[in-house]
Design a protein around this motif. Sequence first.
Motif, PDB file in Angstrom:
ATOM      1  N   ILE A  40       0.743  -1.333   0.000  1.00  0.00           N
ATOM      2  CA  ILE A  40      -0.031   0.052   0.037  1.00  0.00           C
ATOM      3  C   ILE A  40       1.127   1.146   0.104  1.00  0.00           C
ATOM      4  O   ILE A  40       0.558   2.237  -0.845  1.00  0.00           O
ATOM      5  CB  ILE A  40      -1.073  -0.078   1.227  1.00  0.00           C
ATOM      6  CG1 ILE A  40      -1.912  -1.186   1.129  1.00  0.00           C
ATOM      7  CG2 ILE A  40      -1.628   1.336   1.462  1.00  0.00           C
ATOM      8  CD1 ILE A  40      -2.922  -1.359   2.443  1.00  0.00           C
ATOM      9  N   GLU A  54      -5.192  -5.552   0.794  1.00  0.00           N
ATOM     10  CA  GLU A  54      -5.692  -4.533  -0.019  1.00  0.00           C
ATOM     11  C   GLU A  54      -6.010  -3.061   0.122  1.00  0.00           C
ATOM     12  O   GLU A  54      -5.806  -2.340  -0.415  1.00  0.00           O
ATOM     13  CB  GLU A  54      -7.005  -5.112  -0.928  1.00  0.00           C
ATOM     14  CG  GLU A  54      -6.586  -6.142  -2.122  1.00  0.00           C
ATOM     15  CD  GLU A  54      -7.559  -7.330  -2.264  1.00  0.00           C
ATOM     16  OE1 GLU A  54      -8.812  -7.123  -1.743  1.00  0.00           O
ATOM     17  OE2 GLU A  54      -7.134  -8.406  -2.422  1.00  0.00           O
ATOM     18  N   THR A  55      -6.488  -3.081   1.627  1.00  0.00           N
ATOM     19  CA  THR A  55      -6.663  -1.763   2.202  1.00  0.00           C
ATOM     20  C   THR A  55      -5.705  -1.768   3.489  1.00  0.00           C
ATOM     21  O   THR A  55      -5.461  -2.480   4.047  1.00  0.00           O
ATOM     22  CB  THR A  55      -8.081  -1.990   2.529  1.00  0.00           C
ATOM     23  OG1 THR A  55      -8.460  -2.822   3.601  1.00  0.00           O
ATOM     24  CG2 THR A  55      -8.880  -1.962   1.228  1.00  0.00           C
ATOM     25  N   GLU A 106      -7.314  -0.619   6.124  1.00  0.00           N
ATOM     26  CA  GLU A 106      -8.030  -1.240   7.331  1.00  0.00           C
ATOM     27  C   GLU A 106      -7.589  -2.773   7.682  1.00  0.00           C
ATOM     28  O   GLU A 106      -7.803  -3.358   8.667  1.00  0.00           O
ATOM     29  CB  GLU A 106      -9.685  -1.333   6.971  1.00  0.00           C
ATOM     30  CG  GLU A 106     -10.096   0.166   7.151  1.00  0.00           C
ATOM     31  CD  GLU A 106      -9.517   1.404   5.982  1.00  0.00           C
ATOM     32  OE1 GLU A 106      -9.231   0.737   4.712  1.00  0.00           O
ATOM     33  OE2 GLU A 106      -9.322   2.438   6.488  1.00  0.00           O
ATOM     34  N   GLN A 107      -7.363  -3.466   6.575  1.00  0.00           N
ATOM     35  CA  GLN A 107      -6.868  -5.017   6.530  1.00  0.00           C
ATOM     36  C   GLN A 107      -5.562  -5.013   7.424  1.00  0.00           C
ATOM     37  O   GLN A 107      -5.389  -5.928   8.314  1.00  0.00           O
ATOM     38  CB  GLN A 107      -6.907  -5.612   5.488  1.00  0.00           C
ATOM     39  CG  GLN A 107      -8.404  -5.806   4.623  1.00  0.00           C
ATOM     40  CD  GLN A 107      -8.237  -6.265   3.292  1.00  0.00           C
ATOM     41  OE1 GLN A 107      -7.231  -5.708   2.427  1.00  0.00           O
ATOM     42  NE2 GLN A 107      -9.050  -6.936   2.770  1.00  0.00           N
TER      43      GLN A 107
END
Length: 397
Positions: free
Chosen positions: A136, A370-371, A373-374
């Motif tokens: 990310i 992927e995010t 938050e994950q």
Amino acid sequence: MNVQSITVLGATGSIGMSTLDVIARHPQRFRVHALSANRQWERLYEQCRQFQPRYAVLLDETAAEQLQAKLKLSGIDTQVLQGLAALEQIASEPGVDTVMAAIVGAAGLKPALAAARAGKRVLLANKEALVMSGQIFMQAVQDHGATLLPIDSEHNAIFQSLPRDGNGDLRAMGVRRILLTASGGPFRSIPIDALAQVTPTQACAHPNWVMGRKISVDSATMMNKGLEVIEAHWLFNAPVDQIQVVIHPQSVIHSMVEYIDGSVIAQLGNPDMRTPIAYALGFPERIESGVSALDLFQVARLDFEAPDARRFPCIELAYAALRAGGTAPAVLNAANEIAVAAFLDAQLPFQAIASVIEHTLAAIPLGAVETLEQVLGADAAARQIAQEQVVRSQATC
Ligand code: NAD
Ligand code: MG
């Protein structure tokens, strides 16, 4: 010369203070826009007096009130802000050219990412940010046209040893391997049996570097090198099997790049973080750092050895987490932060640091990343499991 406007996140820490030391040597070149700290308001006050930044940010509310009062009393025109959102603000607002990301641990991720997303020139010391969210973070750098310059001495050395216009493709650059050097820390050669009794003070007494307490313990377990393997993977797009850890007790060679023709390019220097900091601050120019010249006659010899996996199990845990991918490095990092804090607090024996991390990695199912938050979800879950494991290990002591 254009004046560079700089935000220093983690200004009161070891890297933060070295950064300000270099900045103070070049008043024509740099202007301090903002400084931040967790709760050390007195040191931050002294820094505000010296550098007159526009903002000073503290995470702690009471500390922020104390700083504001003291600044007002002294007639210093720095505005005090408080909290995580303020850290993100000073990392991303217009008018800031460069952000030194030198907060320790996962707490530094969001402000560092905010700087990347704002397209800043990001000087990254906070390796944990990249370990947790490599994909990310690197994507944000690319998408927003940020410039990422590594501060970690090894990665700075690798950066200096790679061709400047390589476009991130190691194969095209003819690179065979990255040789990541490590001092081996304070426990490289003590009897393995003695590791059970080592104290936080002993662990923080690094033979070559003066650093914050968390990274000092990471150096003693060599998890620091494990985190740096993951950091190198993301920074240089390096396949895991092309990153080799080499113990080099003198800490004079800061890392090397081996090419397919047999050439090995290294960067050498005294172990002083002001060299990589000055390199990144001045890039692409070279500027004075205050570091004394390397005296090769005094160094006299350079030694190398392979790391001992039995003594330093954390290195292999980090390689395994990198190979597993997804949320595994974030879990590794969070469990390490909990275990190191417990060790520093005399709540966990030194060798249990690795066991807590291993247990936490085994207990949490691997997830995709992927995010953000994950990543943060995996971080929170790992902290909880690791904390439980610390408590359990106390019960069995
Ligand atoms: P340090 O403990 O000396 O300083 C940490 C700084 O972060 C301080 O200013 C502190 O106030 C701030 N901070 C701590 N917790 C915070 C929180 N929750 N929110 C906001 N701010 C917080 O640490 P250091 O040794 O300077 O290391 C900083 C980073 O640089 C780490 O990620 C470390 O791995 C990396 N690094 C350090 C060195 C070194 O020589 N010290 C070398 C390479 C990489
Ligand atoms: Mg390092």
